[in-house]
Design a protein around this motif. Structure first.
Motif, PDB file in Angstrom:
ATOM      1  N   HIS A  12     -44.006   3.164  27.634  1.00  0.00           N
ATOM      2  CA  HIS A  12     -43.715   1.831  27.122  1.00  0.00           C
ATOM      3  C   HIS A  12     -42.565   1.944  26.145  1.00  0.00           C
ATOM      4  O   HIS A  12     -42.459   2.920  25.383  1.00  0.00           O
ATOM      5  CB  HIS A  12     -44.958   1.280  26.425  1.00  0.00           C
ATOM      6  CG  HIS A  12     -44.912  -0.191  26.157  1.00  0.00           C
ATOM      7  ND1 HIS A  12     -44.145  -0.745  25.155  1.00  0.00           N
ATOM      8  CD2 HIS A  12     -45.543  -1.227  26.762  1.00  0.00           C
ATOM      9  CE1 HIS A  12     -44.313  -2.051  25.144  1.00  0.00           C
ATOM     10  NE2 HIS A  12     -45.160  -2.379  26.124  1.00  0.00           N
ATOM     11  N   HIS A  13     -41.670   0.958  26.151  1.00  0.00           N
ATOM     12  CA  HIS A  13     -40.565   1.014  25.188  1.00  0.00           C
ATOM     13  C   HIS A  13     -41.103   1.089  23.764  1.00  0.00           C
ATOM     14  O   HIS A  13     -42.219   0.654  23.479  1.00  0.00           O
ATOM     15  CB  HIS A  13     -39.652  -0.207  25.345  1.00  0.00           C
ATOM     16  CG  HIS A  13     -40.320  -1.511  25.001  1.00  0.00           C
ATOM     17  ND1 HIS A  13     -40.900  -2.328  25.946  1.00  0.00           N
ATOM     18  CD2 HIS A  13     -40.514  -2.130  23.807  1.00  0.00           C
ATOM     19  CE1 HIS A  13     -41.425  -3.391  25.355  1.00  0.00           C
ATOM     20  NE2 HIS A  13     -41.213  -3.297  24.056  1.00  0.00           N
ATOM     21  N   ILE A 103     -51.321   2.536  23.343  1.00  0.00           N
ATOM     22  CA  ILE A 103     -50.627   2.134  24.577  1.00  0.00           C
ATOM     23  C   ILE A 103     -50.334   3.343  25.451  1.00  0.00           C
ATOM     24  O   ILE A 103     -50.544   3.310  26.674  1.00  0.00           O
ATOM     25  CB  ILE A 103     -49.326   1.377  24.235  1.00  0.00           C
ATOM     26  CG1 ILE A 103     -49.640   0.018  23.607  1.00  0.00           C
ATOM     27  CG2 ILE A 103     -48.459   1.189  25.477  1.00  0.00           C
ATOM     28  CD1 ILE A 103     -48.438  -0.668  22.980  1.00  0.00           C
ATOM     29  N   ASP A 104     -49.849   4.427  24.851  1.00  0.00           N
ATOM     30  CA  ASP A 104     -49.556   5.630  25.629  1.00  0.00           C
ATOM     31  C   ASP A 104     -50.803   6.161  26.326  1.00  0.00           C
ATOM     32  O   ASP A 104     -50.756   6.576  27.490  1.00  0.00           O
ATOM     33  CB  ASP A 104     -48.982   6.721  24.721  1.00  0.00           C
ATOM     34  CG  ASP A 104     -47.490   6.578  24.479  1.00  0.00           C
ATOM     35  OD1 ASP A 104     -46.875   5.691  25.084  1.00  0.00           O
ATOM     36  OD2 ASP A 104     -46.950   7.373  23.685  1.00  0.00           O
ATOM     37  N   ASN A 107     -51.823   3.815  29.207  1.00  0.00           N
ATOM     38  CA  ASN A 107     -50.895   3.933  30.334  1.00  0.00           C
ATOM     39  C   ASN A 107     -51.004   5.280  31.044  1.00  0.00           C
ATOM     40  O   ASN A 107     -50.704   5.376  32.240  1.00  0.00           O
ATOM     41  CB  ASN A 107     -49.461   3.673  29.873  1.00  0.00           C
ATOM     42  CG  ASN A 107     -49.155   2.182  29.814  1.00  0.00           C
ATOM     43  OD1 ASN A 107     -49.847   1.375  30.433  1.00  0.00           O
ATOM     44  ND2 ASN A 107     -48.131   1.804  29.073  1.00  0.00           N
ATOM     45  N   GLN A 306     -48.077  -3.803  29.542  1.00  0.00           N
ATOM     46  CA  GLN A 306     -46.901  -4.315  28.840  1.00  0.00           C
ATOM     47  C   GLN A 306     -47.388  -5.059  27.603  1.00  0.00           C
ATOM     48  O   GLN A 306     -48.178  -5.994  27.704  1.00  0.00           O
ATOM     49  CB  GLN A 306     -46.080  -5.246  29.743  1.00  0.00           C
ATOM     50  CG  GLN A 306     -45.502  -4.556  30.963  1.00  0.00           C
ATOM     51  CD  GLN A 306     -44.529  -3.454  30.604  1.00  0.00           C
ATOM     52  OE1 GLN A 306     -43.689  -3.613  29.721  1.00  0.00           O
ATOM     53  NE2 GLN A 306     -44.644  -2.320  31.278  1.00  0.00           N
ATOM     54  N   SER A 308     -46.672  -7.154  23.986  1.00  0.00           N
ATOM     55  CA  SER A 308     -45.704  -7.991  23.273  1.00  0.00           C
ATOM     56  C   SER A 308     -46.407  -8.696  22.127  1.00  0.00           C
ATOM     57  O   SER A 308     -47.637  -8.840  22.117  1.00  0.00           O
ATOM     58  CB  SER A 308     -45.054  -9.010  24.206  1.00  0.00           C
ATOM     59  OG  SER A 308     -46.020  -9.885  24.749  1.00  0.00           O
TER      60      SER A 308
END
Length: 315
Positions: A12-13, A103-104, A107, A306, A308
């Motif tokens: 993820h960015h 998140i990492d 994912n 994703q 946000s």
């Protein structure tokens, strides 16, 4: 298929800079092959642990065969700053103790799921387990909160309710020298409605079976606060480890981490709590978390999460 895999994937960015990034994931599959009864285990180490530690490599291999699991790990965001050495953090890579690390890990699991699907392999989505120690256990709670349709069991060894190094510096013993390390995450505005587990877990209905172990003399996690937290969660079993439970095998201490034998503790927990129902489908829904300042969206419309955030107006 081989039994052990390592991939560098596009992560993820960076949510703090919006820059692209990559990270490594590792997973092991049962030597007998993957079938409709095979589950997934996500291992999350805390401070001083990492994916290439001997104990975690051993767990990935051993648990894959003994428990019919695909065992997953990753080098999550900022993990290198959690080891026993002094490294300089920067905004592109630091121990954020929260969003990026969770998140990492999520994912990493979803990436492995996508690989299995591409191989036309059916697995048991009713057995997707989180297993963490200390900060790794804390991140397990975040992962479950951010992906409430994914995980079905969480094994917690000594998670705190709030990241301790957001509140104080870390003393690092490097040779004969003690360094007082200040994490830059402590200087960022705190999303306490997300970072403090009792508040976070009041914002959604937990569907994951939780087994929580905490020592009676843990200075990082007062046991009565942890017990109260667990009492307020659906499907949470709290086990207080007192002096009479020290057996020299599974537990060697009533302090933080319990001096636990990670393998013995996992095996013991599955024997006593593995009553998970089998599912052959995974249905992940977009999930929203709202605080006084932000509305967070966790979107699972693609193969990977994703994330946000929308800043809410106070006017």
């Amino acid at each position: 298929m081989e039994n052990h895999y390592e991939f560098e994937i596009s992560g993820h960015h960076n949510i703090y800079t919006n820059n692209p990034r990559k990270y490594n994931i590792y997973f092991s599959t049962p030597s007998a092959g993957v079938n409709e009864y095979t589950g997934i285990l996500l291992l999350i180490p805390g401070y001083g642990g990492h994916s290439n530690s001997n104990i975690y490599r051993k767990m990935r291999t051993q648990f894959a065969d003994e428990h019919n699991l695909v065992c997953v790990q990753c080098d999550y965001f900022g993990q290198e700053f959690m080891q026993q050495e002094v490294l300089e953090e920067n905004i592109e890579n630091f121990n954020d103790m929260s969003f990026m690390q969770a998140i990492d890990n999520i994912n990493a699991v979803l990436f492995v799921v996508s690989i299995l699907k591409k191989q036309s392999l059916t697995i048991n989505y009713g057995k997707v387990i989180l297993y963490g120690q200390s900060h790794g256990a804390y991140l397990s709670y975040l992962c479950n909160a951010f992906a409430p349709d994914l995980f079905t069991m969480l094994i917690d060894n000594s998670s705190y309710l709030y990241p301790i190094y957001l509140l104080s510096n870390r003393n690092l013993q490097v040779g004969n020298k003690v360094s007082n390390f200040h994490y830059i995450a402590a200087d960022y505005p705190k999303e306490n409605e997300i970072f403090y587990l009792p508040v976070l877990y009041s914002k959604f209905k937990n569907q994951c079976k939780i087994v929580s172990y905490n020592g009676s003399d843990d200075p990082m996690v007062p046991w009565d606060s942890k017990a109260k937290f667990c009492q307020n969660i659906h499907q949470c079993h709290f086990e207080l480890i007192t002096a009479d439970k020290i057996d020299g095998l599974m537990f060697k201490s009533t302090a933080h981490g319990l001096g636990a034998d990670f393998i013995y503790l996992f095996n013991h927990t599955l024997v006593h709590h593995d009553d998970l129902e089998r599912k052959n489908e995974l249905n992940l829904q977009t999930f929203f978390l709202q605080t006084n300042e932000h509305r967070f969206e966790l979107n699972y419309d693609t193969d990977l999460l994703q994330f946000s955030a929308l800043i809410l107006s106070n006017s």
